[in-house]
Design an enzyme around this catalytic site. Sequence first.
Site: not given
Length: 502
Positions: A114, A120, A423, A444
């Site tokens: 990102q 996110c 997040h 992630n």
Amino acid sequence: MGGTQSKEPIAGEKLLIERLRALEVKDDNEYVHVDEKAVVGTPKKFKAPWTAVSVNDIEHWEHELFQDPKNRLALSALSSADPKTVLTSRSTQIDDQQVFNVKIPFEGAPITNQRSSGRCWLFASTNVFRVALMKRHSLDKFELSQAYLFFYDKLEKANFFLEQILDTVNEPLDTRLVQTLLGSPVSDGGQWDMVYNLVNKYGLVPQVLYPDSFNAQNSGAINSIITTKLREDALQLRAMATSGTKAGMEMAAAKEKMMREIHLVLTLTLGPPPAPSTEFTWNYIDKNGCTKTLKTTPLDFAAELSTPKSIRITNSTVHDMFSLVNDPRNEYNTLLTVSRLGNIVGGRGITYVNVTMDVLKEACIKMLKEGLPIFFGSDVGKYSNSQSGIMDPSLIDYELGFNIRLGMSKSQRLMTGESAMTHAMVLTAVHVVGGQPVRWRVQNSWGTAAGTEGWFVMSDKWMDEFVYQAVVEPRFVSKEIRDILDMKPKVLPLWDPMGALA
């Protein structure tokens, strides 16, 4: 979003760390237990005189501080490096390995990034969606366009904000509600129900057809421009609405002009996106090396998520999936919502089913056993290291370094603003021992330089403390939990921590 990567301690620091641990001092008598019940409800009347900090006291504190050799050693270590690095537990790093005995067979690739943006939630959701599409089209690597959803989310949030301003014209400008609205009109963050709204209205497109622009990857500049413009527009709309001389058509015309200006900024900085009902042509090579062509629209492409050929055999991919949350401040097995939180006027509101962590984790394990990835929200900055990709409450020993205990409960952290959902990421595996989860595998969106080539490991204790949300399919929870969706929700104010946008 994303954290600055930590640096490994140099040789001298490592020696200081070992000596520091050897000198650890524990004094249980100095620990003050915080009674959770004492910090809620109506406070008793109490008044104490204000006292200033005495220079003599400061000198005395410093003298006593360095009488302890541990503190003299700590000064050398903690003043020359990041305390988080110095106080990182080696044993925790060894324990939290990328080893899991329950793992979905197809996690999706590549690891996404990102960059310098707060997208996110869009990366996590598209990383969940792409797994089904990759299986359908026989792909080994694939990304959906996060920028496509980002464009329309910004545009819709601008409209949502202006409508909120018109709806609150009778509120004084300095009220907490209006100031909260003005605080962040078009933040990068979002929630699962906002993803549903976007996909339902605009669909999805492959990233190759609408790739990131510079400003999608670095959103600070456009956020600043749009925020300033919308605040100016808000004042203008409030003035028009309270003057008593402007007709409804004039107000509507003024708002339309404002929206066209926001659309102009977004189009020139992100690029013109595909229209949701206009056909696009996608040329791609499948994992067998065969060239394929697909002609479809963004809305029809998104509809593929519910076809039998995808791994999800119902329409639950977007429409039926819902958020389980763990908010110990509020009663469990109840429905929560947040006032005035959303992105699309007329779209679905934000709802959470508040459950215990045991219920939340049980649903996650069931989904993983069925081969399904899970969107989840957490406070990623707490007791974590972006370089090693470890999230564990025992990772950083603040008590050892500073002889202080950070002992708040999850509820207390929420009540004091110490923690919130910051997040969104994706769960793809869990390690279960004796029927209990030990650690979780996390995909992630910070690129391959973070963690283990982009993968993080989360201890189950960290999950208990800092995970607040998991998006699940209805079939993986009991009827009792599903029925909560039909309850009247408790409405939380816009500034509540559950209103934080991941």
